[in-house]
Design an enzyme around this catalytic site. Structure first.
Site, short mmCIF file in Angstrom:
data_model
loop_
_atom_site.label_atom_id
_atom_site.label_comp_id
_atom_site.label_asym_id
_atom_site.label_seq_id
_atom_site.Cartn_x
_atom_site.Cartn_y
_atom_site.Cartn_z
CG HIS A 63 -1.95 -1.07 1.17
ND1 HIS A 63 -2.32 -1.83 2.25
CD2 HIS A 63 -2.69 -1.55 0.14
CE1 HIS A 63 -3.24 -2.71 1.90
NE2 HIS A 63 -3.48 -2.55 0.62
CG HIS A 64 4.68 1.60 -2.09
ND1 HIS A 64 4.23 0.41 -2.60
CD2 HIS A 64 5.28 2.26 -3.11
CE1 HIS A 64 4.57 0.35 -3.89
NE2 HIS A 64 5.20 1.46 -4.22
CE LYS A 69 -4.81 -0.99 -13.07
NZ LYS A 69 -5.53 -2.27 -13.21
CE LYS A 93 4.19 -7.17 -14.05
NZ LYS A 93 3.05 -7.90 -14.65
CG ASP A 98 9.35 5.62 -12.89
OD1 ASP A 98 9.61 5.32 -11.71
OD2 ASP A 98 10.24 5.93 -13.71
CE LYS A 105 -1.79 -11.32 -11.78
NZ LYS A 105 -0.94 -10.56 -12.70
CB SER A 360 -3.78 -0.74 -16.52
OG SER A 360 -4.36 -1.92 -16.99
N1 GLU Z 1 -2.41 -8.69 -15.61
C1 GLU Z 1 -1.46 -7.75 -16.13
C2 GLU Z 1 -0.12 -7.93 -15.44
O1 GLU Z 1 0.19 -8.96 -14.91
C3 GLU Z 1 -1.99 -6.33 -16.09
C4 GLU Z 1 -2.28 -5.77 -14.76
C5 GLU Z 1 -2.99 -4.40 -14.79
O2 GLU Z 1 -3.16 -3.85 -15.85
O3 GLU Z 1 -3.37 -3.96 -13.71
O4 GLU Z 1 0.70 -7.06 -15.48
#
Ligand code: GLU
Length: 467
Positions: A63-64, A69, A93, A98, A105, A360
């Site tokens: 949560h930093h 996402k 990632k 950035d 997930k 995204s």
């Molecule tokens: N599922 C993709 C990933 O592993 C996209 C994640 C996203 O867009 O939030 O990077």
């Protein structure tokens, strides 16, 4: 303890990189740990009236930065360990490229092919409902996206479920990868594969690095093998071929095929849609073991399927000089060591497949800004170019044709801006990572982790610890 290996592997890679940083041990532990792990079970009524219990997860790793996402996966391989590992990879990632999100997930343990559309809709909506109830979804809290086995359709159902229960002005930003008509963004479907291509291109364009590998610079003329022709694999292959690379091998669930002369991707996709597989495709040799094509002659190998595909059993036989990790976690730690000893370059997953989450991020920005990229500036840009061109016409006595004018005076619309933002992101992150690789004399995976640890660590240090 086989079930807990993936998360362990991600943490082993983190620990390896942490040695090159100066953060406090406790802070490093906080960075590694998954902050919230939600395990849910719920019943669904099948078309035949029977009730089935479904198992699912959502993990928020860090949560930093908010929101968190990450995608939602539908597969029988989904379990707590896998979801935790993948959520951690999302944090790293996002930091590498950035993108200002924490990692998360989700996953539902189902074999998608066994359910009707109606059943899938029920499962998806009920899962979304559980996430809403437990505050594991929202434009400012946690934002899911597609992953293995999910796409725009599922994201659309999730958004609609969220909208039924919320009057949040920014509701559209509760999920990304949705249909464009529902607030999605042009280019999101292709984004991960497009990012894979930009990343491999950047590596291949580095003359010095290619010389070390004994390869000529540039993507053109290079041969490649791909494992998995899903959304990511197909688009990565498409852009590689467009840039002049030759597809010589494909591995899919039913087996693998090879052709030194090259494989026609579009024809193969048609064949796959008709027959459900790739084996027996004309002009190719079908290999016995489904993954044996990974070991065939090629310059670049792109695993674009699931985790643990390159491991101690096959790594020693892989001949490719470049491994482009389009999937999440396709190489085990042992597999990585073996490939590294051979002197091949591994472009790591937590950089190479970041194109999806990057676009995204653009989609989420579009949703909270409530305006499409390019809407304000496209015409203005075009008119400015036209003015410059008309000055050129007057001073040079040269009249531009209509075709030349529309080409030269083109303003950036949503698709062009998304593509340019993605290219910029992938190029910058590659060079940042490659510099760290050289500075610390490590491999690219460790460099990517060093980059991520530094970015997340600085935030934690500045933030301090809430009492
Ligand atoms: N599922 C993709 C990933 O592993 C996209 C994640 C996203 O867009 O939030 O990077």
């Amino acid at each position: 303890m086989k079930g807990y290996k993936f998360y362990e592997q991600v943490n082993a890679a983190f620990d390896e990189a942490a040695q090159y940083t100066t953060y406090d041990k406790g802070l490093l532990s906080q960075m590694k740990i998954c902050n919230d792990v939600l395990h849910i079970t719920f019943p669904v009524e099948l078309d035949n009236g029977k009730i089935e219990v479904i198992e699912a997860w959502r993990v928020e790793h860090s949560h930093h930065k908010m929101p968190t996402k990450g995608g939602i996966r539908y597969s029988m391989t989904v379990n707590e360990d896998e979801t935790m590992a993948l959520s951690a990879l999302m944090t790293y990632k996002c930091a590498v490229v950035d993108v200002p999100f924490g990692g998360a997930k989700g996953g539902i343990k189902i074999d998608k092919s066994k359910y009707s559309q109606r059943e899938l809709e029920h499962i998806t909506r009920r899962y979304a409902f559980e996430l809403i109830k437990k505050n594991f979804i929202g434009p400012g809290t946690d934002v899911p996206a597609p992953d293995y086995g999910t796409g725009a359709q599922e994201m659309g159902w999730i958004l609609d479920t969220f909208r039924q229960m919320s009057t949040d002005l920014n509701a559209d930003g509760c999920v990304t990868g949705k249909p464009v008509e529902m607030g999605g963004i042009r280019g999101r479907t292709e984004a991960t594969g497009r990012g894979v291509y930009f990343g491999i291109k950047e590596a291949c364009d580095n003359k010095e690095d290619m010389k070390e590998l004994g390869l000529t610079p540039g993507i053109e003329g290079k041969t490649f093998v791909i494992q998995g022709l899903g959304n990511v694999g197909y688009h990565a292959a498409l852009y590689m071929i467009e840039a002049g690379a030759k597809l010589v091998g494909v591995a899919e669930i039913d087996g693998s095929i090879y052709s030194e002369a090259g494989i026609d991707l579009e024809k193969l996709m048609e064949y796959k849609a008709e027959t459900g597989g790739v084996t027996g495709f004309e002009g190719t040799e079908t290999l016995e073991k489904s993954n044996s094509v990974l070991e065939s002659d090629c310059d670049i190998l792109i695993p674009a399927a699931l985790e643990n595909q390159i491991n101690e059993e096959n790594a020693g036989k892989i001949k490719a000089k470049i491994i482009g990790e389009a999937a999440n976690g396709p190489t085990t730690a042992r597999g990585h060591e073996i490939i590294k000893k051979r002197g091949a370059l591994i472009i790591p997953d937590n950089y190479l497949n970041a194109g999806g989450v990057t676009v995204s991020y653009f989609e989420w920005l579009k949703n909270i800004q409530h305006v499409r990229f390019g809407r304000m500036g496209k015409r203005f840009e075009e008119n400015s170019y036209k003015k410059i061109l008309s000055v050129i016409e007057t001073i040079s006595d040269r009249k531009f044709t209509e075709k030349e004018l529309s080409f030269l005076a083109k303003g950036g619309g949503e698709a062009e801006l998304v593509d340019s933002g993605l290219e910029e992101t992938m190029i910058n992150a590659y060079n940042e990572m490659n510099e760290l690789r050289k500075k610390h004399d490590v491999d690219l995976r460790t460099a990517a982790f060093i980059s991520a640890i530094n970015k997340v660590g600085t935030i934690y240090e500045r933030m301090g610890i809430f009492p």
